[in-house]
Design an enzyme around this catalytic site. Structure first.
Site, PDB file in Angstrom:
ATOM      1  N   CYS A 110      86.104  -7.096  75.884  1.00 48.57           N
ATOM      2  CA  CYS A 110      85.478  -6.805  74.725  1.00 48.57           C
ATOM      3  C   CYS A 110      83.848  -7.041  75.080  1.00 48.57           C
ATOM      4  O   CYS A 110      83.495  -8.109  75.216  1.00 48.57           O
ATOM      5  CB  CYS A 110      85.552  -7.723  73.546  1.00 48.57           C
ATOM      6  SG  CYS A 110      84.663  -7.721  71.975  1.00 48.57           S
ATOM      7  N   CYS A 115      81.731  -8.702  72.332  1.00 47.45           N
ATOM      8  CA  CYS A 115      81.957  -9.960  72.237  1.00 47.45           C
ATOM      9  C   CYS A 115      81.382 -10.791  73.257  1.00 47.45           C
ATOM     10  O   CYS A 115      80.676 -11.948  73.227  1.00 47.45           O
ATOM     11  CB  CYS A 115      83.446 -10.506  72.336  1.00 47.45           C
ATOM     12  SG  CYS A 115      84.440  -9.684  71.352  1.00 47.45           S
ATOM     13  N   ASP A 116      81.313 -10.474  74.657  1.00 41.38           N
ATOM     14  CA  ASP A 116      80.705 -11.245  75.702  1.00 41.38           C
ATOM     15  C   ASP A 116      79.551 -10.598  76.494  1.00 41.38           C
ATOM     16  O   ASP A 116      79.053 -11.134  77.316  1.00 41.38           O
ATOM     17  CB  ASP A 116      82.008 -11.307  76.617  1.00 41.38           C
ATOM     18  CG  ASP A 116      83.364 -12.054  76.011  1.00 41.38           C
ATOM     19  OD1 ASP A 116      83.002 -13.066  75.306  1.00 41.38           O
ATOM     20  OD2 ASP A 116      84.358 -11.644  76.372  1.00 41.38           O
TER      21      ASP A 116
END
Length: 259
Positions: free
Chosen positions: A140, A143-144
């Protein structure tokens, strides 16, 4: 939104999943006076909760943020009196009617069950990928990606998911290496046009007819990746700080049991 105790709750229509498909099923069932109950699962809102700008949602001419869109889905379903329950189903019995589903917080029965449990990232299955999961390997980018601002990173894949991830990362990373096992992309034409524009301005580099052979790293996390030619045994190493394995998404389950 509600939670339940360890009691049996019956609904004419039970819907599993709280992504766009689940909320849409709830909306139409509710408008047909079927009094649906939607069980969210652990990932309430689905993958759009980790998506930034959604550009292809009809009538949102300026785009919409994924979490905002999912909040609208929820409000729309609740407007028509869908009962939304936060729970995670861990076992089902479809051998007799009403169908029975057992969750962490309660037991549910339904005359009809709609399964809309969505999609999840499909990883490559490399031992080195598992070894560095959460330490530079991610499924993701939204997300990261923040953790690798200004670093070189790589994305694996050639479909919509991979190209979207690569485009997102190109706004954060110093360079994005896109590794694809073919010489053509399966992504939509508009995404490929954006991709090629980023390649032209030097923010992305393509590695076509290549597969990810191994993730390289040490105690600090990912330090690079090793690619392998799809045509033979030639290898090449890239120095990157993160790798996003988004070769595809896989549908976990998506079907229905109808009356």
């Amino acid at each position: 939104m509600s939670t339940t105790s360890n009691t049996t709750n019956h609904a004419q229509v039970l819907i599993l999943g709280s992504g766009p498909a689940g909320y849409t099923a709830a909306l139409y069932a509710a408008r047909a006076n079927l009094k649906p109950m939607l069980i969210t699962g652990l990932a309430q809102g689905g993958q759009l909760m980790t998506t930034t700008e959604v550009d292809n949602w009809p009538a949102d001419v300026a785009g919409v943020q994924g979490p905002d869109l999912m909040a609208r889905f929820l409000a729309h379903a609740e407007r028509f009196d869908t009962r939304v329950v936060f729970d995670h189903i861990n076992s089902v019995d479809f051998s007799k009617r009403p169908f029975t589903l057992v969750g962490d917080s309660g037991t549910y029965t339904g005359d009809t069950v709609v399964i809309a449990t969505g999609a999840s990232a499909k990883y490559l299955g490399l031992p080195s990928e598992d070894a560095f999961m959460g330490r530079g390997v991610s499924g993701c980018a939204t997300c990261d990606g923040f953790f690798y601002r200004g670093e070189e990173v790589c994305v694996v894949g050639g479909g919509n998911t991979a190209v979207e991830e690569a485009l997102y990362l190109s706004n954060i990373a110093s360079k994005v290496h896109l590794i694809h096992r073919r010489n053509k992309f399966r992504a939509e034409a508009i995404l490929i046009d954006k991709l090629m524009a980023r390649v032209a301005d030097g923010r992305m580099q393509l590695h076509l007819d290549q597969t990810l052979h191994e993730v390289l790293g040490d105690a600090t996390g990912v330090t690079g990746v090793r690619t392998k030619s799809a045509e033979g045994e030639a290898y090449a190493d890239l120095k990157v700080k993160a790798a996003s394995s988004r070769s595809a998404t896989t549908r976990t389950r998506r079907s229905s049991k109808a009356t």
